[in-house]
Design a protein around this motif. Sequence first.
Motif, short mmCIF file in Angstrom:
data_model
loop_
_atom_site.label_atom_id
_atom_site.label_comp_id
_atom_site.label_asym_id
_atom_site.label_seq_id
_atom_site.Cartn_x
_atom_site.Cartn_y
_atom_site.Cartn_z
N VAL A 82 52.46 44.16 49.91
CA VAL A 82 51.21 43.52 50.36
C VAL A 82 50.36 44.52 51.15
O VAL A 82 49.14 44.58 50.99
N ASP A 83 51.00 45.32 52.00
CA ASP A 83 50.27 46.35 52.75
C ASP A 83 49.67 47.39 51.82
O ASP A 83 48.52 47.82 51.99
N GLU A 108 48.81 47.01 48.73
CA GLU A 108 47.68 46.40 48.02
C GLU A 108 46.45 46.37 48.92
O GLU A 108 45.34 46.69 48.48
N ALA A 109 46.63 46.00 50.20
CA ALA A 109 45.50 45.92 51.13
C ALA A 109 44.89 47.29 51.40
O ALA A 109 43.67 47.43 51.54
N MET A 110 45.72 48.32 51.48
CA MET A 110 45.25 49.66 51.80
C MET A 110 44.59 50.36 50.62
O MET A 110 43.62 51.11 50.79
N THR A 111 45.11 50.14 49.43
CA THR A 111 44.68 50.92 48.26
C THR A 111 43.97 50.10 47.20
O THR A 111 43.34 50.68 46.31
N GLY A 112 44.10 48.79 47.24
CA GLY A 112 43.53 47.95 46.19
C GLY A 112 44.41 47.84 44.96
O GLY A 112 44.05 47.15 44.00
N ALA A 113 45.57 48.50 44.98
CA ALA A 113 46.48 48.41 43.83
C ALA A 113 46.98 46.98 43.68
O ALA A 113 47.58 46.44 44.61
#
Length: 350
Positions: free
Chosen positions: A275-276, A278-283
């Motif tokens: 989840v982190d 995804e939030a940091m990179t948009g992956a």
Amino acid sequence: MEAFLHDLLSNVRDLVMDEMPDGPLAGMLGADAVLGGWAAPRSPGTVLSLMYRMAQGGRVSLPEGGMGSVTEALATAAAGSGAEIVTGRSVERITVHGDRATGVALDDGMLIGADLVLCSSSVGHAMRLAGVEHFDAEAARRIRHVRARGAAAKINLVLSQAPGVEGLSDEQTAGRLLLAPSLEYIERAFNPAKYGEMSKAPLIEAVIPTLSDRTLAPEGTHVLSAIVQYVPHGLAGGWSDEAKRRLLDLTLDALTPFMPGLRETMVHADILSPVDIEAMTGAPGGHWHHGELTVDQMLMLRPANGIGRYATGLPGLYLCGAGAHPGGDVTGSPGRNAALQALKDEAAAA
């Protein structure tokens, strides 16, 4: 050809076990087939994902100065060729006029016009930035159904001293460290993730980059960086601080038998759940490939059937990140290939 296609679509466990007994070497091959993905050695198509990783060279390189030195070198080369790099601002939308991408609008209101837009985020994010109304219904449906379930977390440890690994020389300890003692171990590690739980005996790939590059940490300290799998994005109960501490404890419990005293030398821990990430990179899903490396999402079918060869379906907009062929793992290939394809299309249209 029939035998080749049979192996290509089969699972890595069957292929490897035909050649050797289960054990550390088999475990290493199995780990390379599934690392970063939502799959285990018995999953269909994992022979293809193993071939993909081997095609990239099958080895991990540690650049001097860390990955920051790689991006700095790329930025220097781009600036030397006339590129202007804007940081500290984000793209709010991709502008579209006459059914063609014409540039980007930044979050501060700045508009940047362009004949071509190359997007390194996932194809789903690119579609949302441009507006789903500019994609035909079937393309939009396929993009929404790209599978990207993240199963790996990243843990970075600051240590008061370099950890020793029992049975390894200093030179070997400075290389790639893999905790995957067998194919059966990896298969069992995957089982809890299917039900939204963390594995109590995870697959781990770790490096200690400070053993070969002392510029990466202050004098007297070392860094251990680990990819921990299987760690589901959709963890039962959610990703709270307590869940992250539990993940850290599970990781330390798995590594300590091979690195005595690891827990006692830990000064600081940085824990990044899917989840982190995804939030940091948009992956999407925290998946570093932006989509599973499976038969129906690879090669000319990447990221989805009918949306391959880097074009997104919206003229002027191209995909140049891990969601495009051949995928992630910091090869630079998607970006180079997307740029060449965009220029080729422009020349053909002129």
